[in-house]
Design a protein around this motif. Structure first.
Motif, PDB file in Angstrom:
ATOM      1  N   ASP B 361       0.870  -1.166   0.000  1.00 21.86           N
ATOM      2  CA  ASP B 361       0.000   0.000   0.000  1.00 21.86           C
ATOM      3  C   ASP B 361       0.914   1.226   0.000  1.00 21.86           C
ATOM      4  OD1 ASP B 361      -2.139   1.696   0.168  1.00 21.86           O
ATOM      5  OD2 ASP B 361      -2.441   1.423   2.329  1.00 21.86           O
ATOM      6  N   GLY B 362       0.635   2.164  -0.877  1.00 29.07           N
ATOM      7  CA  GLY B 362       1.507   3.338  -0.904  1.00 29.07           C
ATOM      8  C   GLY B 362       0.871   4.452  -1.698  1.00 29.07           C
ATOM      9  N   ALA B 363       1.178   5.648  -1.283  1.00 22.63           N
ATOM     10  CA  ALA B 363       0.616   6.821  -1.954  1.00 22.63           C
ATOM     11  C   ALA B 363       1.740   7.620  -2.566  1.00 22.63           C
ATOM     12  CB  ALA B 363      -0.121   7.668  -0.944  1.00 22.63           C
ATOM     13  N   ILE B 364       1.383   8.478  -3.522  1.00 23.84           N
ATOM     14  CA  ILE B 364       2.406   9.307  -4.168  1.00 23.84           C
ATOM     15  C   ILE B 364       2.007  10.772  -4.128  1.00 23.84           C
ATOM     16  CG2 ILE B 364       3.461   9.867  -6.412  1.00 23.84           C
ATOM     17  CD1 ILE B 364       3.683   6.859  -6.888  1.00 23.84           C
ATOM     18  N   VAL B 365       2.968  11.589  -3.701  1.00 24.90           N
ATOM     19  CA  VAL B 365       2.779  13.037  -3.721  1.00 24.90           C
ATOM     20  C   VAL B 365       4.016  13.636  -4.364  1.00 24.90           C
ATOM     21  CG1 VAL B 365       1.327  13.115  -1.674  1.00 24.90           C
ATOM     22  CG2 VAL B 365       3.814  13.290  -1.427  1.00 24.90           C
ATOM     23  N   GLY B 366       3.856  14.830  -4.898  1.00 24.01           N
ATOM     24  CA  GLY B 366       5.032  15.369  -5.581  1.00 24.01           C
ATOM     25  C   GLY B 366       5.066  16.875  -5.634  1.00 24.01           C
ATOM     26  N   HIS B 367       6.294  17.398  -5.513  1.00 20.62           N
ATOM     27  CA  HIS B 367       6.541  18.813  -5.794  1.00 20.62           C
ATOM     28  C   HIS B 367       6.807  18.871  -7.292  1.00 20.62           C
ATOM     29  CE1 HIS B 367       6.825  18.838  -1.525  1.00 20.62           C
ATOM     30  NE2 HIS B 367       7.975  18.194  -1.510  1.00 20.62           N
ATOM     31  N   VAL B 368       5.735  18.813  -8.071  1.00 20.70           N
ATOM     32  CA  VAL B 368       5.888  18.467  -9.475  1.00 20.70           C
ATOM     33  C   VAL B 368       6.490  19.580 -10.320  1.00 20.70           C
ATOM     34  CG1 VAL B 368       4.315  16.539  -9.626  1.00 20.70           C
ATOM     35  CG2 VAL B 368       3.393  18.864  -9.724  1.00 20.70           C
ATOM     36  N   GLY B 369       6.449  20.803  -9.832  1.00 18.45           N
ATOM     37  CA  GLY B 369       7.140  21.878 -10.545  1.00 18.45           C
ATOM     38  C   GLY B 369       8.644  21.635 -10.620  1.00 18.45           C
ATOM     39  N   ASP B 370       9.168  20.876  -9.660  1.00 19.60           N
ATOM     40  CA  ASP B 370      10.595  20.549  -9.632  1.00 19.60           C
ATOM     41  C   ASP B 370      10.901  19.136 -10.116  1.00 19.60           C
ATOM     42  OD1 ASP B 370      11.014  22.999  -8.204  1.00 19.60           O
ATOM     43  OD2 ASP B 370      10.409  21.972  -6.376  1.00 19.60           O
ATOM     44  N   GLY B 371       9.888  18.384 -10.532  1.00 17.20           N
ATOM     45  CA  GLY B 371      10.127  16.990 -10.933  1.00 17.20           C
ATOM     46  C   GLY B 371      10.426  16.067  -9.762  1.00 17.20           C
ATOM     47  N   ASN B 372      10.089  16.494  -8.572  1.00 14.52           N
ATOM     48  CA  ASN B 372      10.393  15.749  -7.342  1.00 14.52           C
ATOM     49  C   ASN B 372       9.120  15.097  -6.811  1.00 14.52           C
ATOM     50  OD1 ASN B 372      11.217  16.864  -3.956  1.00 14.52           O
ATOM     51  ND2 ASN B 372      11.766  14.947  -4.901  1.00 14.52           N
ATOM     52  N   TYR B 373       9.163  13.789  -6.548  1.00  4.14           N
ATOM     53  CA  TYR B 373       7.970  13.158  -5.968  1.00  4.14           C
ATOM     54  C   TYR B 373       8.374  12.150  -4.902  1.00  4.14           C
ATOM     55  CZ  TYR B 373       8.718   8.778  -8.444  1.00  4.14           C
ATOM     56  OH  TYR B 373       9.254   7.587  -8.857  1.00  4.14           O
ATOM     57  N   HIS B 374       7.410  11.866  -4.023  1.00  2.00           N
ATOM     58  CA  HIS B 374       7.613  10.902  -2.941  1.00  2.00           C
ATOM     59  C   HIS B 374       6.585   9.788  -3.026  1.00  2.00           C
ATOM     60  CE1 HIS B 374       9.979  14.126  -1.269  1.00  2.00           C
ATOM     61  NE2 HIS B 374       8.924  14.893  -1.083  1.00  2.00           N
ATOM     62  N   ALA B 375       7.044   8.549  -2.873  1.00  2.00           N
ATOM     63  CA  ALA B 375       6.124   7.453  -2.576  1.00  2.00           C
ATOM     64  C   ALA B 375       6.166   7.246  -1.064  1.00  2.00           C
ATOM     65  CB  ALA B 375       6.549   6.184  -3.305  1.00  2.00           C
ATOM     66  N   LEU B 376       4.990   7.258  -0.440  1.00  2.00           N
ATOM     67  CA  LEU B 376       4.907   7.057   1.010  1.00  2.00           C
ATOM     68  C   LEU B 376       4.534   5.604   1.262  1.00  2.00           C
ATOM     69  CD1 LEU B 376       2.706  10.194   1.883  1.00  2.00           C
ATOM     70  CD2 LEU B 376       5.200  10.060   1.766  1.00  2.00           C
ATOM     71  N   LEU B 377       5.408   4.877   1.926  1.00  2.00           N
ATOM     72  CA  LEU B 377       5.177   3.464   2.192  1.00  2.00           C
ATOM     73  C   LEU B 377       5.187   3.243   3.701  1.00  2.00           C
ATOM     74  CD1 LEU B 377       7.803   2.144  -0.410  1.00  2.00           C
ATOM     75  CD2 LEU B 377       5.318   2.253  -0.742  1.00  2.00           C
ATOM     76  N   MET B 378       4.141   2.600   4.223  1.00  2.00           N
ATOM     77  CA  MET B 378       4.093   2.322   5.654  1.00  2.00           C
ATOM     78  C   MET B 378       4.575   0.878   5.861  1.00  2.00           C
ATOM     79  SD  MET B 378       3.153   5.237   6.772  1.00  2.00           S
ATOM     80  CE  MET B 378       3.360   4.667   8.468  1.00  2.00           C
ATOM     81  N   ILE B 379       5.567   0.730   6.750  1.00  2.00           N
ATOM     82  CA  ILE B 379       6.189  -0.588   6.930  1.00  2.00           C
ATOM     83  C   ILE B 379       6.111  -1.047   8.383  1.00  2.00           C
ATOM     84  CG2 ILE B 379       8.184  -1.955   6.224  1.00  2.00           C
ATOM     85  CD1 ILE B 379       9.489   0.651   5.288  1.00  2.00           C
ATOM     86  N   ASP B 380       5.784  -2.323   8.529  1.00  2.00           N
ATOM     87  CA  ASP B 380       5.895  -2.981   9.827  1.00  2.00           C
ATOM     88  C   ASP B 380       7.339  -3.463   9.952  1.00  2.00           C
ATOM     89  OD1 ASP B 380       5.914  -4.589  12.007  1.00  2.00           O
ATOM     90  OD2 ASP B 380       4.342  -5.962  11.324  1.00  2.00           O
ATOM     91  N   MET B 381       8.127  -2.772  10.766  1.00  2.00           N
ATOM     92  CA  MET B 381       9.563  -3.049  10.815  1.00  2.00           C
ATOM     93  C   MET B 381       9.864  -4.447  11.339  1.00  2.00           C
ATOM     94  SD  MET B 381      11.072  -0.490   9.456  1.00  2.00           S
ATOM     95  CE  MET B 381      12.795  -0.741   9.897  1.00  2.00           C
ATOM     96  N   LYS B 382       8.876  -5.065  12.029  1.00  2.00           N
ATOM     97  CA  LYS B 382       9.107  -6.435  12.544  1.00  2.00           C
ATOM     98  C   LYS B 382       8.897  -7.469  11.448  1.00  2.00           C
ATOM     99  CE  LYS B 382       7.704  -5.061  17.144  1.00  2.00           C
ATOM    100  NZ  LYS B 382       6.369  -4.446  17.297  1.00  2.00           N
ATOM    101  N   ASN B 383       8.237  -7.057  10.388  1.00  2.00           N
ATOM    102  CA  ASN B 383       7.945  -7.968   9.275  1.00  2.00           C
ATOM    103  C   ASN B 383       9.063  -7.834   8.237  1.00  2.00           C
ATOM    104  OD1 ASN B 383       7.021  -9.168   6.929  1.00  2.00           O
ATOM    105  ND2 ASN B 383       4.884  -8.537   7.276  1.00  2.00           N
ATOM    106  N   LYS B 384      10.020  -8.764   8.311  1.00  2.00           N
ATOM    107  CA  LYS B 384      11.219  -8.648   7.471  1.00  2.00           C
ATOM    108  C   LYS B 384      10.899  -8.614   5.990  1.00  2.00           C
ATOM    109  CE  LYS B 384      15.177  -9.964  10.138  1.00  2.00           C
ATOM    110  NZ  LYS B 384      16.128 -11.011  10.539  1.00  2.00           N
ATOM    111  N   GLU B 385       9.890  -9.395   5.609  1.00  2.00           N
ATOM    112  CA  GLU B 385       9.512  -9.457   4.202  1.00  2.00           C
ATOM    113  C   GLU B 385       9.015  -8.081   3.733  1.00  2.00           C
ATOM    114  OE1 GLU B 385       6.595 -11.910   1.218  1.00  2.00           O
ATOM    115  OE2 GLU B 385       6.352 -12.178   3.386  1.00  2.00           O
ATOM    116  N   GLU B 386       8.206  -7.447   4.577  1.00  2.00           N
ATOM    117  CA  GLU B 386       7.662  -6.137   4.221  1.00  2.00           C
ATOM    118  C   GLU B 386       8.786  -5.114   4.100  1.00  2.00           C
ATOM    119  OE1 GLU B 386       3.672  -5.316   5.763  1.00  2.00           O
ATOM    120  OE2 GLU B 386       4.447  -3.338   6.344  1.00  2.00           O
ATOM    121  N   VAL B 387       9.740  -5.179   4.998  1.00  2.00           N
ATOM    122  CA  VAL B 387      10.879  -4.266   4.949  1.00  2.00           C
ATOM    123  C   VAL B 387      11.642  -4.462   3.632  1.00  2.00           C
ATOM    124  CG1 VAL B 387      13.086  -3.627   6.022  1.00  2.00           C
ATOM    125  CG2 VAL B 387      11.103  -4.175   7.464  1.00  2.00           C
ATOM    126  N   GLU B 388      11.856  -5.726   3.281  1.00  2.00           N
ATOM    127  CA  GLU B 388      12.580  -6.017   2.042  1.00  2.00           C
ATOM    128  C   GLU B 388      11.825  -5.521   0.810  1.00  2.00           C
ATOM    129  OE1 GLU B 388      15.730  -6.902   1.635  1.00  2.00           O
ATOM    130  OE2 GLU B 388      15.683  -6.664   3.821  1.00  2.00           O
TER     131      GLU B 388
END
Lengths: 457, 457
Positions: B361-388
């Motif tokens: 699950d992840g969302a995308i936001v961007g400072h698009v005037g600069d060509g800069n964008y972020h994908a926001l990913l929420m991770i359960d750090m105890k879940n090694k597979e999810e981290v990977e």
């Protein structure tokens, strides 16, 4: 010079010369600084050739001085220690125009006029406009600016990426294509303004702009310098969409009138330009009229059509030439300090006094939106007393600026002319600069004696 | 740690602690990166104290990690090699406001909200607005930006001068007070973005702006990402006086609606802001309507009053928190590439695919005037597979950007999270960066393991 026969093996014969006339052409810039001959002039056509020549020079500890068009004003391209003048004029192509990315990739030998001619076809322009039609490589090397930096920024602000040949001959890229980056150290910024002392620029990727929908220019005269500068502060505070705001003093207007056969009112004058949309400009014009009138301006002329506007800016750009042509046989010394805006009027008034005290003739012009101004002094180089007088005026102006948080050079660069002020201006940071120079150019082959005095390298 | 008793002789007792809770607070930032404890947390009150501590650390080869508020997103302030966490929060004063010079001098521990509160009294504002209410010292160290850089530039563009304590304990100033300078190497630009690896920032002189006469905000929804990005290019080409242009994807809008109890249309949306004068904005608004409608937008809402506009931007600024609060116990990974504008739509579409391929699950936001964008990913750090999985998505996004002339970090900086990409992104220039680091911090005490992987230092 025994190395020249070795050097000849690296490049085709026609790309290298020891002809006296050519060496003389590469011995001087547009300033009062003493000429000095290179041993040889080399004309590379590719980055690979630049790399070969620089690596050879490094191995044999021969000075290399990159040369664009020789329009520098502080002796940047004068080879005081002989060696190789590396003339970049054959590397002058536009390599790529990325219209929708607002980017252009060029070789360093192209001039700003050549570039703008190409860009115009795409509705784009390159903003930085020093007085001379300099090369882009030279403009990057000195961190040039001009009349538009109040809106579009200086040369350093336009550079996205540089291809640079290091002293070792290794080729690096200092940036990338994206509009912003927080990745690694800012090598773009370090190389821009390094005046060929850290590497040779062989390619530039630059930011360009869409030509504004509407442009309007104006000329406004003021009772005195203080009033003109105060009006500038008023305009900058107001949020008016100002793209250029240039001060030309009464002595300059006299010269302009003579040289261009004009009848401008001989008073301190602001040359202004506004970029925006039509409705916005109309409102800006009204607002500007109010502001300048608050500061005693009762004469503001707007230039509505393109031709009149172009003429107005030609007058401003040719101001130095108006002096050079008016004083045949003399050489131009241009001071170049920049100060905080609140110190500008005081600085200019003090500079006028210093010029009068020395009983010299001199005019003052300024990129006043940036706090940067120039005193133009014409010197008879054979008259030692006159040379000394001019040097004293320059030194007085620099010390005044440095004492108030300013800089000894706003846009012309250090070269040899401002090297002596570097320790005072930068304090302990000067040794940091020296250590970076030592790290990247351990044999001091790259433009020796520039920025740092030879003894400090 | 035997050195701590020695260190205690340098500063008053209350400015130093080895308390476990305090060490833990200084062991982590706002990201998914593993925490690591400092040996001791030191709270200097003056530049002289910073100098004493750093000189001591240099002599004993103890790591020093400058700390602002801990809002970094790539582990910048995590002391992976122990040592001293240098908490700058007690140095948080506004030292001087030079209203008519558009300058402010501050200490590094002040936050952007605190600064803007002071500036507002003078009709001025500081433009850079990262998501967090970060400290100005931290923002300079990472070369932060935010939503306004399309008009006002990034953090590096605002810095006139920095006071910096070098590894030796020596104090330098990297610039001056004038708006432009061509004097010496651009140390301002070198220190900004150096993430505490070259020195500790103890004072900043920054450019500020007059609050615009008129501000208008808008929200425009589009059928898809490609259309939204194309509209951005159209707006940038047009010369419209755009100050903010932010893309928020449909997944982000969903989260925003949940977190803020709003009913925004769940489609790719541009958040826009225009700065100018009233007449100009009216014309810009009309022109913007035309442009966005050319790209399939049939829903554009203008926010005319200050309150509605503030709410719109609060929604945008709190987007990361909308995710953090919506996924209790999970950690946020934010990607941060920037690409040339023409590559942006493709990059975002490819990133969405990468997220879907990994069934995340992840969302995308961007400072698009600069060509800069972020994908926001929420991770359960105890879940090694999810981290990977998340790491694979990040790596995919970075490689896509680098292959197209982009950068691995547009505004968050390198820290530890992007250190592995530095050699690929910078090529031979990486060794130039290493040599500068080696020259200025020979014992590698300053934030070791950041920007450069420990093995590369």
């Amino acid at each position: 010079m025994t190395y020249i026969s070795e050097l000849k093996k690296l490049l085709p014969e026609e790309q290298m010369t020891t002809n006296q006339t050519m060496r003389e052409q590469h011995s001087r810039d547009e300033s009062y600084h003493e000429p000095s001959l290179p041993d040889v002039v080399v004309f590379p056509k590719t980055t690979a050739e630049v790399s070969k020549v620089v690596a050879f020079a490094n191995e044999h500890q021969i000075p290399v001085v990159p040369f664009g068009l020789g329009t520098s004003l502080e002796g940047h391209i004068i080879p005081y220690h002989g060696g190789i003048s590396l003339d970049m004029s054959l590397m002058n192509r536009v390599l790529e125009i990325r219209e929708r990315d607002f980017l252009v990739k060029v070789e360093p030998g192209i001039t700003r006029t050549q570039l703008n001619k190409e860009l115009k076809k795409y509705g784009l322009f390159f903003s930085v406009d020093p007085g001379a039609d300099a090369t882009l490589g030279g403009m990057a090397a000195t961190n040039a600016s001009g009349t538009t930096s109040v809106k579009y920024g200086i040369m350093r602000d336009q550079v996205r990426d540089l291809e640079v040949v290091l002293a070792s001959g290794e080729v690096i890229h200092t940036g990338g294509l994206s509009a912003k980056s927080s990745s690694g150290y800012h090598l773009n910024g370090l190389i821009v303004g390094s005046e060929g002392t850290l590497g040779v620029i062989t390619e530039l990727t630059l930011k360009v702009y869409g030509i504004p929908e509407s442009i309007m220019a104006a000329r406004a005269t003021f009772p005195d310098i203080q009033a003109a500068v105060d009006a500038v502060t008023g305009i900058l505070s107001s949020g008016i969409s100002i793209a250029r705001i240039e001060l030309v003093d009464d002595r300059s207007i006299q010269q302009v009138n003579t040289y261009n056969q004009l009848n401008y009112v001989e008073k301190p004058t602001l040359f202004l330009e506004f970029h925006g949309n039509e409705a916005g400009l109309a409102q800006d014009v009204e607002f500007t009229k109010e502001i300048v009138s608050d500061f005693g301006c009762n004469d503001i002329q707007f230039e509505l059509d393109n031709k009149a506007r172009a003429e107005l800016w030609e007058v401003r750009h040719n101001l130095a030439y108006a002096f050079i042509h008016g004083f045949a046989g003399k050489k131009l010394m241009v001071t170049d300090v920049s100060v905080p805006l609140t110190e500008l009027a005081g600085a200019i008034i003090d500079a006028r006094k210093a010029i009068e005290t020395e009983k010299m003739d001199g005019a003052i012009v300024g990129h006043v939106g940036d706090g940067n101004y120039h005193a133009l002094l014409m010197i008879d180089m054979k008259n030692k007393e006159e040379v000394e007088k001019a040097k004293r005026v320059n030194e007085h102006i620099v010390n005044y600026a440095l004492a108030r948080g300013g800089t000894c050079t706003g846009e012309h660069g250090v070269g040899v002319g401002k090297a002596m002020y570097q320790p005072l201006e930068h304090g302990a940071a000067y040794t940091v600069m020296q250590s970076i120079k030592q790290t990247l150019d351990p044999h001091h082959i790259l433009n020796p004696g520039k920025i740092f005095m030879k003894k400090d390298q």
